[in-house]
Scaffold this active site. Structure first.
Site, PDB file in Angstrom:
ATOM      1  N   GLY A 156      92.653  63.641  22.842  1.00 54.21           N
ATOM      2  CA  GLY A 156      93.002  62.250  22.621  1.00 54.21           C
ATOM      3  C   GLY A 156      92.204  61.666  21.471  1.00 54.21           C
ATOM      4  O   GLY A 156      91.182  62.218  21.047  1.00 54.21           O
ATOM      5  N   CYS A 157      92.660  60.523  20.963  1.00 51.00           N
ATOM      6  CA  CYS A 157      92.000  59.904  19.813  1.00 51.00           C
ATOM      7  C   CYS A 157      90.620  59.365  20.175  1.00 51.00           C
ATOM      8  O   CYS A 157      89.644  59.601  19.462  1.00 51.00           O
ATOM      9  CB  CYS A 157      92.869  58.808  19.225  1.00 51.00           C
ATOM     10  SG  CYS A 157      93.521  57.633  20.434  1.00 51.00           S
ATOM     11  N   TYR A 158      90.518  58.642  21.283  1.00 49.24           N
ATOM     12  CA  TYR A 158      89.207  58.142  21.706  1.00 49.24           C
ATOM     13  C   TYR A 158      88.220  59.296  21.986  1.00 49.24           C
ATOM     14  O   TYR A 158      87.070  59.248  21.536  1.00 49.24           O
ATOM     15  CB  TYR A 158      89.345  57.272  22.952  1.00 49.24           C
ATOM     16  CG  TYR A 158      89.875  55.877  22.728  1.00 49.24           C
ATOM     17  CD1 TYR A 158      89.338  55.041  21.763  1.00 49.24           C
ATOM     18  CD2 TYR A 158      90.910  55.372  23.525  1.00 49.24           C
ATOM     19  CE1 TYR A 158      89.826  53.749  21.573  1.00 49.24           C
ATOM     20  CE2 TYR A 158      91.398  54.086  23.343  1.00 49.24           C
ATOM     21  CZ  TYR A 158      90.848  53.274  22.368  1.00 49.24           C
ATOM     22  OH  TYR A 158      91.323  51.996  22.197  1.00 49.24           O
TER      23      TYR A 158
END
Length: 353
Positions: A156-158
């Site tokens: 995921g990006c986070y």
């Protein structure tokens, strides 16, 4: 295992879910990849429409029609499948094509968490027998495993913006494994392209807000990713925020130091760890990341400052959530899977201003 790909031939690439933001970024980036040829695009809601109708900016570079998401329509000569689908949509499709001689990179959440953690946050996994073979794919940390697998779970990006700056410092014993606080801010594109009230212009413009406080599903992904890398339990407090920009993530991370480490020591540790990583940039002392400096690129910028008297430090990381946080990182993993140069097709410089 899958068969070796002839590196003298073009790669036939399929994108499942090509009408979302990450799908569009995959198309944009792959059109600049010297080995990739996009041969099949799916988007169930737009099946039968030309790509240019859905994304006019891509019309001249990808004259293709969008197909339904029926796995049987994926051409037999496909080398790589990117799944850029919402949660829950990837698993069943990937299960149907997993037995084929093809590399698969899932940009969704369906294969990121181990079965027990997945059950806690999402419920029973629809194809646990495939899940156990997936490799969580941060290229800078897991290149060897990525090179040996046929299914990569794209982070995921986070988590990407949290794990990359923390992993080397935890490995070097400079940072305590408890009391880590991650304050992340993301542009509106991180929520995807499907319309919702929270993403209307009047709701996002001139506003900032925290959301899913204490219950965001990227928190267990961050903890699992760091714990697996370190080999011991890591706990974090993670809070995401929505900010009025289109794209970009800025994560500010607060840590307790294991000793009286100077800023220079932490920067040196990060610099040594990522010395051969083309997309991680460790900024000079006193300089901190800005989302505008990574926009449209696969770069991850990291800055650090310690508070020696308090034995704490602040780490700041910036990425483009749609590139290093999604599509660019997926292509980076594809390159590793196919024994191609890691940065192939991803050398573009950031857009500025």
């Amino acid at each position: 295992m899958v068969s070796q790909v002839d590196n003298s031939q073009n790669l036939n690439v399929c994108i499942l879910g090509a009408s979302g933001y990450t799908g569009a970024e995959l198309i944009r980036l792959l059109k600049g990849h010297p080995r990739a040829s996009i041969s099949h695009l799916t988007a169930s809601r737009h099946a039968g429409r030309a790509l240019a109708e859905v994304f006019p900016h891509l019309g001249e570079i990808a004259d293709l029609e969008l197909s339904s998401s029926d796995p049987s329509l994926i051409p037999d000569d496909t080398d790589v499948v990117f799944a850029a689908l919402p949660h829950g949509a990837s698993a069943e499709l990937i299960e149907e094509i997993y037995g084929r001689d093809v590399r698969i990179i899932d940009l969704g959440a369906d294969f990121r968490l181990r079965e027990g953690t997945y059950r806690d946050w999402y419920g029973d996994h629809p194809c646990a027998h495939v899940l156990e073979n997936a490799v969580y794919g941060i290229p800078e940390l897991h290149a060897e495993r990525i090179s040996e697998t046929k299914l990569v779970a794209n982070p995921g990006c986070y988590p990407t913006s949290s794990i990359l700056p923390l992993a080397p410092l935890l490995e070097n014993g400079m940072v305590e494994t408890e009391g880590i606080i991650i304050d992340s801010k993301s542009g509106a594109s991180g929520a995807g392209r499907n319309p919702s009230l929270d993403l209307h212009f009047c709701e996002v413009s001139e506003a900032m807000k925290a959301y899913k406080v204490g219950e965001h599903r990227h928190a267990p992904e961050i903890e699992q990713g760091l714990s697996d890398f370190l080999g011991s339990k890591v706990e974090v407090t993670f809070t995401p925020h929505l900010v009025p920009i289109n794209r970009g993530i800025l994560s500010t991370i607060y840590v307790n130091l294991s000793g009286s480490h100077a800023t220079r020591e932490l920067l040196d540790a990060l610099g040594q760890f990522y010395e051969n990583s083309p997309f991680v940039r460790i900024l000079p002392e006193g300089t901190f990341p800005n989302t505008s400096c990574v926009r449209g690129s696969n770069f991850c910028d990291i800055g650090v400052r310690t508070n020696p008297g308090k034995k704490t430090a602040v780490i700041v990381c910036a990425i483009d959530n749609l590139v290093k946080g999604a599509s660019g990182q997926a292509i980076q993993s594809m390159n590793i899977m196919l024994d191609l140069p890691e940065s192939l097709g991803l050398e573009s410089v950031p857009l500025y201003p």
